[in-house]
Enzyme design. Structure first.
Site, short mmCIF file in Angstrom:
data_model
loop_
_atom_site.label_atom_id
_atom_site.label_comp_id
_atom_site.label_asym_id
_atom_site.label_seq_id
_atom_site.Cartn_x
_atom_site.Cartn_y
_atom_site.Cartn_z
N SER A 33 -8.47 -4.71 2.47
CA SER A 33 -7.51 -5.67 1.92
C SER A 33 -6.27 -5.71 2.81
O SER A 33 -5.90 -4.70 3.42
CB SER A 33 -7.14 -5.19 0.51
OG SER A 33 -6.60 -6.23 -0.25
N PRO A 34 -5.61 -6.88 2.89
CA PRO A 34 -4.41 -6.93 3.73
C PRO A 34 -3.32 -6.00 3.19
O PRO A 34 -3.07 -5.98 1.99
CB PRO A 34 -3.97 -8.40 3.62
CG PRO A 34 -4.67 -8.95 2.41
CD PRO A 34 -5.92 -8.16 2.26
N TYR A 197 4.76 -15.26 -3.74
CA TYR A 197 5.22 -15.80 -2.46
C TYR A 197 5.17 -17.33 -2.50
O TYR A 197 4.85 -17.93 -3.51
CB TYR A 197 4.42 -15.19 -1.31
CG TYR A 197 4.62 -13.68 -1.22
CD1 TYR A 197 5.87 -13.11 -1.49
CD2 TYR A 197 3.58 -12.82 -0.90
CE1 TYR A 197 6.06 -11.73 -1.43
CE2 TYR A 197 3.76 -11.44 -0.85
CZ TYR A 197 5.01 -10.91 -1.12
OH TYR A 197 5.20 -9.55 -1.07
C1 LIG Z 1 1.03 -0.64 1.56
C2 LIG Z 1 0.51 -1.89 0.91
C3 LIG Z 1 0.75 -3.12 1.49
C4 LIG Z 1 0.24 -4.29 0.92
N1 LIG Z 1 0.41 -5.48 1.57
C5 LIG Z 1 -0.25 -6.58 1.11
C6 LIG Z 1 -0.28 -7.76 1.88
O1 LIG Z 1 0.21 -7.82 3.01
N2 LIG Z 1 -0.91 -8.85 1.33
C7 LIG Z 1 -1.52 -8.79 0.10
O2 LIG Z 1 -2.06 -9.80 -0.34
N3 LIG Z 1 -1.55 -7.65 -0.60
C8 LIG Z 1 -0.96 -6.56 -0.12
N4 LIG Z 1 -1.06 -5.38 -0.81
C9 LIG Z 1 -1.96 -5.32 -1.98
C10 LIG Z 1 -3.35 -4.82 -1.51
O3 LIG Z 1 -3.94 -5.76 -0.63
C11 LIG Z 1 -4.28 -4.59 -2.72
O4 LIG Z 1 -4.49 -5.83 -3.35
C12 LIG Z 1 -3.73 -3.59 -3.71
O5 LIG Z 1 -3.25 -2.44 -3.02
C13 LIG Z 1 -4.77 -3.18 -4.75
O6 LIG Z 1 -5.90 -2.64 -4.12
P1 LIG Z 1 -6.15 -1.03 -3.97
O7 LIG Z 1 -6.12 -0.45 -5.36
O8 LIG Z 1 -7.50 -0.93 -3.33
O9 LIG Z 1 -5.05 -0.48 -3.12
C14 LIG Z 1 -0.52 -4.22 -0.28
C15 LIG Z 1 -0.73 -2.98 -0.87
C16 LIG Z 1 -0.25 -1.82 -0.29
C17 LIG Z 1 -0.55 -0.49 -0.93
#
Ligand SMILES: Cc1cc2nc3c(=O)[nH]c(=O)nc-3n(C[C@H](O)[C@H](O)[C@H](O)COP(=O)(O)O)c2cc1C
Length: 403
Positions: A33-34, A197
């Protein structure tokens, strides 16, 4: 690598089924994921980004989506976001896309404009809006934009509402950034339409109270994001995949977008040329008193992605505390999602995919890059032998103590 060995077991077979979209094949369904790293200066890629993202490809990810990358310097979340608002930023991105491709991952990038949520500090400084105290340290705040002059929360900047000319200009910036991403070699472009956003802020009644063609009712609030989608899609080569991240619900106590609203938008988005709906949630308000965010359980967006998949017929990605290979595989098998994206789990363990294959497999590392696998296989056998003899990493100290 020994391709004759298929380490995939029934429990994870759905996860490891390839997926072809617009002629590009994801080797399996697990992607990164981004995630913003706040490591760029002037939006430029540096060695950090290459090393950080590269390890996911080396770890076996089928898709790696580069963090929210600003289409306009004003659209950065912080001073340290990546950008593609200038041709000078293409070369660095080309290194990333090239490295990811070489190592088997489909290279993706998320294009973003943070809108009224721009100009903030890094999360480890609580993500608060930049103010004059930051200016003294060379990190001055900048004016933010949005659909209406409504701030994201108390103490946040009041955005200036875009006029029709500025809207047209910003659509041009989305297109130009997408063209640069293609020039850099990315094969999947994701538009960041979530988390409060710019795109999301036009869609949501919480942040959009316009009365022109871009607001006033649900249909008109869709216009800006749909125009961006159409313009970007028509600028992309046929073979490039277009993904769109939605917040499936606003998660505010009153008046926010519901899943029904977002499903309706997603249907239009797909008709406008989106291939993948990537399901997230929330972010429209940073006001703790109204923000009732989705509860963080395992697979916490799966109910939403399941609905969006059923209601749009699109390929759908799901993200949110997906940590276990069997969990990921069952999400695919059950029709909750077509692609699973992992964020923090991948930060914790960039080799997650390799381990996911191995966890149900024949103890070997044949599916790893042989640079690692040829070393790790014998090491595992040594560890197994030692376990049988009862020797532990601390045995030596027990012997010393006894002398
Ligand atoms: C450090 C960090 C940076 C993130 N930056 C973005 C981002 O640039 N774009 C986005 O859509 N979500 C962003 N997220 C959300 C993640 O893409 C993801 O949707 C969220 O962490 C939930 O997934 P996970 O439980 O696998 O971490 C970010 C999350 C984290 C932890």
């Amino acid at each position: 690598m020994n391709n004759d060995v298929d380490p995939v077991q029934p429990e994870t077979r759905a996860l490891f089924a390839p997926l072809t979209i617009r002629g590009t094949t994801l080797q399996h369904r697990a992607g990164v994921s981004p995630m913003c790293m706040y490591a760029a200066a002037d939006g430029m890629v540096d060695d950090f980004h290459l090393a950080h993202l590269g390890r996911f490809a080396l770890g076996g990810a089928g898709l790696v989506i580069v963090e929210a990358t600003a289409i306009d310097p004003r659209g950065r979340i912080s001073h340290h976001d990546l950008g593609l608002w200038s041709d000078a930023q293409i070369d660095g991105m080309r290194r990333i896309a090239g490295f990811l491709s070489t190592h088997g991952a489909v290279p993706g990038i998320q294009l973003a404009h943070a809108g009224r949520r721009a100009s903030v500090r890094e999360p480890w400084f609580a993500g608060a809006p930049l103010d004059e105290s930051d200016a003294a340290a060379g990190r001055a705040p900048w004016p933010v934009i949005g659909p209406s002059a409504i701030p994201a929360g108390p103490g946040w900047q009041v955005p200036s509402a875009l006029d029709a000319h500025e809207i047209a200009e910003s659509i041009g910036q989305w297109v130009a950034a997408a063209e640069r991403a293609v020039a850099a070699g990315f094969r999947l472009i994701e538009l960041h339409g979530a988390h409060g956003y710019l795109l999301h802020s036009f869609l949501s009644p919480v942040s959009n109270t316009r009365s022109d063609g871009y607001g006033g009712d649900a249909e008109r609030r869709m216009h800006y994001p749909l125009e961006v989608i159409r313009a970007v899609r028509s600028a992309l080569p046929e073979s490039v995949i277009l993904s769109y991240r939605v917040s499936a619900v606003d998660g505010v106590s009153e008046g926010g977008l519901t899943l029904d609203d977002v499903a309706e938008f997603a249907r239009h988005a797909v008709a406008a040329g989106v291939d993948i709906i990537d399901t997230s949630s929330g972010g429209i308000s940073v006001d703790r008193s109204t923000d009732t965010r989705v509860r963080r359980g395992f697979s916490f967006h799966a109910d939403f992605s399941r609905q969006l998949k059923a209601r749009t017929g699109a390929i759908v990605a799901c993200v949110g505390l997906i940590v276990d290979p069997e969990q990921a595989s069952r999400l695919i098998e059950a029709g909750d999602a077509d692609i699973v994206l992992l964020g923090r789990e991948m930060l914790d363990n960039p080799n997650w995919v390799h381990h996911a294959r191995r966890s149900h497999a024949a103890d070997e590392f044949d599916h790893w890059d042989p640079r690692f696998g040829s070393a790790l296989g014998p090491r595992l056998r040594t560890l197994r032998r030692l376990a049988e003899t009862g020797e532990t990493p601390l045995t030596r100290f027990a012997q010393h103590a006894g002398q």
